[in-house]
Design an enzyme around this catalytic site. Sequence first.
Site: not given
Length: 144
Positions: A66, A99, A104, A111
């Site tokens: 995060a 995951e 999102n 990613y």
Amino acid sequence: MRLDDVPQVAAIEAASFVLPWTAESLAAEVSDNALARYFCLEMDGQVCAYMGVWLIFEEAHVTNVAVREDCRRQGWGEFLFRRVIAEIIPLGICKMTLEVRESNGAARGLYQKLGFKAEGVRPGYYNDNREDAIIMWADLAPQP
């Protein structure tokens, strides 16, 4: 990450996720889990972003990542991800998995930019709303 980073990391975790890890869980990861490696990106003495991975055989399993809200959309998440990858490749790690919530899109886009591909689904994975998780995998190669 050091134990004295845990309060700041826990605050970022709580502000970022519906079901955050507790400070106690994060501290246990840093001090007690031999498989875990946690990394912090600091700016002006404050944690801006963090990332945790479990190193299992030749694979890295991302546990959490995060960026502090005021540091988002500035490339720090990508920077941290690339640094972590660069740190773990010499340890013999050749694959990475994570995951991510199906909804999102921002994280999934990052990613994918980093070479992750959707390889499966964990139906109802998230306890708060039973949302599916997309399982993503990347083959690691030295990053530029």
